[in-house]
Write a protein that holds these residues in place. Structure first.
Motif, PDB file in Angstrom:
ATOM      1  N   TYR A   1      36.775 -16.924 -34.553  1.00  0.00           N
ATOM      2  CA  TYR A   1      37.477 -15.876 -35.296  1.00  0.00           C
ATOM      3  C   TYR A   1      36.534 -14.756 -35.706  1.00  0.00           C
ATOM      4  O   TYR A   1      36.926 -13.571 -35.739  1.00  0.00           O
ATOM      5  CB  TYR A   1      38.140 -16.467 -36.542  1.00  0.00           C
ATOM      6  CG  TYR A   1      39.297 -17.393 -36.260  1.00  0.00           C
ATOM      7  CD1 TYR A   1      39.906 -17.449 -35.000  1.00  0.00           C
ATOM      8  CD2 TYR A   1      39.806 -18.230 -37.267  1.00  0.00           C
ATOM      9  CE1 TYR A   1      40.943 -18.304 -34.754  1.00  0.00           C
ATOM     10  CE2 TYR A   1      40.862 -19.085 -37.027  1.00  0.00           C
ATOM     11  CZ  TYR A   1      41.421 -19.127 -35.755  1.00  0.00           C
ATOM     12  OH  TYR A   1      42.478 -19.970 -35.520  1.00  0.00           O
ATOM     13  N   ASP A   2      35.281 -15.101 -36.035  1.00  0.00           N
ATOM     14  CA  ASP A   2      34.332 -14.096 -36.483  1.00  0.00           C
ATOM     15  C   ASP A   2      33.799 -13.267 -35.315  1.00  0.00           C
ATOM     16  O   ASP A   2      33.632 -12.034 -35.430  1.00  0.00           O
ATOM     17  CB  ASP A   2      33.179 -14.770 -37.231  1.00  0.00           C
ATOM     18  CG  ASP A   2      32.239 -13.769 -37.879  1.00  0.00           C
ATOM     19  OD1 ASP A   2      32.710 -12.681 -38.267  1.00  0.00           O
ATOM     20  OD2 ASP A   2      31.034 -14.064 -37.992  1.00  0.00           O
ATOM     21  N   GLN A   3      33.522 -13.912 -34.194  1.00  0.00           N
ATOM     22  CA  GLN A   3      32.934 -13.200 -33.070  1.00  0.00           C
ATOM     23  C   GLN A   3      33.950 -12.313 -32.352  1.00  0.00           C
ATOM     24  O   GLN A   3      33.624 -11.197 -31.944  1.00  0.00           O
ATOM     25  CB  GLN A   3      32.326 -14.202 -32.071  1.00  0.00           C
ATOM     26  CG  GLN A   3      31.098 -14.923 -32.589  1.00  0.00           C
ATOM     27  CD  GLN A   3      29.920 -13.982 -32.784  1.00  0.00           C
ATOM     28  OE1 GLN A   3      29.680 -13.075 -31.966  1.00  0.00           O
ATOM     29  NE2 GLN A   3      29.179 -14.182 -33.877  1.00  0.00           N
ATOM     30  N   TYR A   4      35.173 -12.782 -32.209  1.00  0.00           N
ATOM     31  CA  TYR A   4      36.165 -12.052 -31.435  1.00  0.00           C
ATOM     32  C   TYR A   4      37.208 -11.354 -32.313  1.00  0.00           C
ATOM     33  O   TYR A   4      38.192 -10.815 -31.782  1.00  0.00           O
ATOM     34  CB  TYR A   4      36.866 -13.015 -30.466  1.00  0.00           C
ATOM     35  CG  TYR A   4      35.916 -13.631 -29.471  1.00  0.00           C
ATOM     36  CD1 TYR A   4      35.499 -12.929 -28.349  1.00  0.00           C
ATOM     37  CD2 TYR A   4      35.422 -14.921 -29.674  1.00  0.00           C
ATOM     38  CE1 TYR A   4      34.620 -13.501 -27.435  1.00  0.00           C
ATOM     39  CE2 TYR A   4      34.553 -15.501 -28.761  1.00  0.00           C
ATOM     40  CZ  TYR A   4      34.150 -14.796 -27.640  1.00  0.00           C
ATOM     41  OH  TYR A   4      33.272 -15.348 -26.742  1.00  0.00           O
ATOM     42  N   LYS A   5      36.981 -11.376 -33.642  1.00  0.00           N
ATOM     43  CA  LYS A   5      37.857 -10.677 -34.606  1.00  0.00           C
ATOM     44  C   LYS A   5      39.323 -11.079 -34.424  1.00  0.00           C
ATOM     45  O   LYS A   5      40.219 -10.236 -34.334  1.00  0.00           O
ATOM     46  CB  LYS A   5      37.715  -9.151 -34.458  1.00  0.00           C
ATOM     47  CG  LYS A   5      36.282  -8.636 -34.619  1.00  0.00           C
ATOM     48  CD  LYS A   5      35.754  -8.889 -36.007  1.00  0.00           C
ATOM     49  CE  LYS A   5      34.382  -8.255 -36.194  1.00  0.00           C
ATOM     50  NZ  LYS A   5      33.330  -8.896 -35.366  1.00  0.00           N
ATOM     51  N   ILE A   6      39.559 -12.387 -34.373  1.00  0.00           N
ATOM     52  CA  ILE A   6      40.903 -12.927 -34.170  1.00  0.00           C
ATOM     53  C   ILE A   6      41.509 -13.265 -35.532  1.00  0.00           C
ATOM     54  O   ILE A   6      40.853 -13.876 -36.382  1.00  0.00           O
ATOM     55  CB  ILE A   6      40.865 -14.178 -33.273  1.00  0.00           C
ATOM     56  CG1 ILE A   6      40.346 -13.808 -31.877  1.00  0.00           C
ATOM     57  CG2 ILE A   6      42.246 -14.818 -33.165  1.00  0.00           C
ATOM     58  CD1 ILE A   6      40.122 -14.993 -30.971  1.00  0.00           C
ATOM     59  N   THR A   7      42.755 -12.843 -35.721  1.00  0.00           N
ATOM     60  CA  THR A   7      43.498 -13.191 -36.940  1.00  0.00           C
ATOM     61  C   THR A   7      44.752 -13.943 -36.519  1.00  0.00           C
ATOM     62  O   THR A   7      45.710 -13.339 -36.018  1.00  0.00           O
ATOM     63  CB  THR A   7      43.876 -11.930 -37.727  1.00  0.00           C
ATOM     64  OG1 THR A   7      42.693 -11.187 -38.042  1.00  0.00           O
ATOM     65  CG2 THR A   7      44.593 -12.306 -39.022  1.00  0.00           C
ATOM     66  N   PRO A   8      44.776 -15.282 -36.662  1.00  0.00           N
ATOM     67  CA  PRO A   8      45.949 -16.047 -36.208  1.00  0.00           C
ATOM     68  C   PRO A   8      47.169 -15.742 -37.054  1.00  0.00           C
ATOM     69  O   PRO A   8      47.074 -15.595 -38.280  1.00  0.00           O
ATOM     70  CB  PRO A   8      45.500 -17.505 -36.373  1.00  0.00           C
ATOM     71  CG  PRO A   8      44.424 -17.456 -37.380  1.00  0.00           C
ATOM     72  CD  PRO A   8      43.735 -16.136 -37.232  1.00  0.00           C
ATOM     73  N   PRO A   9      48.333 -15.609 -36.442  1.00  0.00           N
ATOM     74  CA  PRO A   9      49.560 -15.316 -37.209  1.00  0.00           C
ATOM     75  C   PRO A   9      50.169 -16.579 -37.804  1.00  0.00           C
ATOM     76  O   PRO A   9      49.753 -17.704 -37.512  1.00  0.00           O
ATOM     77  CB  PRO A   9      50.481 -14.695 -36.157  1.00  0.00           C
ATOM     78  CG  PRO A   9      50.054 -15.354 -34.880  1.00  0.00           C
ATOM     79  CD  PRO A   9      48.571 -15.615 -34.995  1.00  0.00           C
TER      80      PRO A   9
END
Length: 253
Positions: free
Chosen positions: A141-149
């Protein structure tokens, strides 16, 4: 020339007929007995079958308790099973274990034989299956800037508070602290949502973890202590035997 013909004596037909009848009766009875012998002599009783097939004695069936014990001991293959061989024998007479389905027997066996090891294995696996995925998800999540819905907001807020308190000594050279806190909060919320699946997985793998990992670790840890105890017991036995030899026979009696 006159030829004298010898006159044959008349033979009674009654005697000839009775003789022939008796002869026919004897032959008929002999043929019937031979046919009955051949009919009764099937292939299994013949000489050829005895040469081809070796007769085996009939094995009597073992009692039901011995048969159940044999089935239970058949699964004793590991070192841990051999250590608990006496406890495993007792499962043959346990009604709860016998009524358990085949798929659930490893879990019932672990609960009956080692309840403490089963509970400790569940606790270790639950922590392992929670911490390792949390660290992996945090990095992704930190490396690829992912925010799960579709994550619960209250769990995400609680995760932000925990990450803020845990990253007090954060170095700015490692990156943005806010993004790290948000990624950690999302990873925490994801693990909390998946917690039922984690618990189910921990319970499923608990008997095998206890048997192959936990028991092996305890065996390795106990090995040096067992050597020390064996040496002490050996010295104690030698001293006791030497003291018993020095005692006079009058005192022994």
């Amino acid at each position: 020339m006159m030829f004298r013909l010898s006159l044959l004596k008349p033979i009674s037909t009654f005697k000839i007929g009775s003789h022939n009848l008796n002869y026919l009766k004897l032959n008929y009875t002999k043929n019937i007995t031979k046919f009955q012998i051949l009919q009764n002599r099937n292939f299994s009783n013949s000489l050829i079958s005895n040469l081809i097939y070796k007769r085996t004695t009939k094995i009597k069936k073992a009692p039901e308790s011995m048969e159940q014990e044999r089935k239970v001991l058949k699964d004793a293959k590991t070192v841990s099973d051999l250590e608990d061989i006496e406890k495993i024998k007792s499962l043959a007479n346990n009604k709860y274990y016998q009524k358990t389905p085949l798929l659930l027997k490893p879990y019932m066996r672990s609960i009956l034989l080692r309840p403490a090891g089963f509970i400790v294995s569940i606790a270790i696996l639950q922590q392992f299956l929670s911490i390792i995925p949390f660290l992996i998800l945090w990095y992704i999540y930190d490396q690829y800037k992912i925010t799960p819905p579709l994550l619960p907001d209250n769990i995400v807020v609680k995760g932000i508070e925990l990450m803020h308190n845990g990253l007090i000594n954060w170095d700015d050279s490692q990156g943005d602290k806010h993004n790290a806190e948000l990624a950690g909060a999302n990873a925490y919320a994801t693990i909390r949502v998946l917690s039922p699946l984690i618990w189910i997985s921990a319970i499923l793998f608990a008997p095998f973890f206890d048997q192959y990992v936990l028991r092996s670790l305890t065996r390795v840890i106990k090995r040096p202590f067992n050597k020390v105890f064996n040496k002490l017991n050996l010295k104690k036995n030698i001293n006791n035997s030497s003291d018993s030899k020095n005692i006079p026979p009058e005192v022994k009696n």
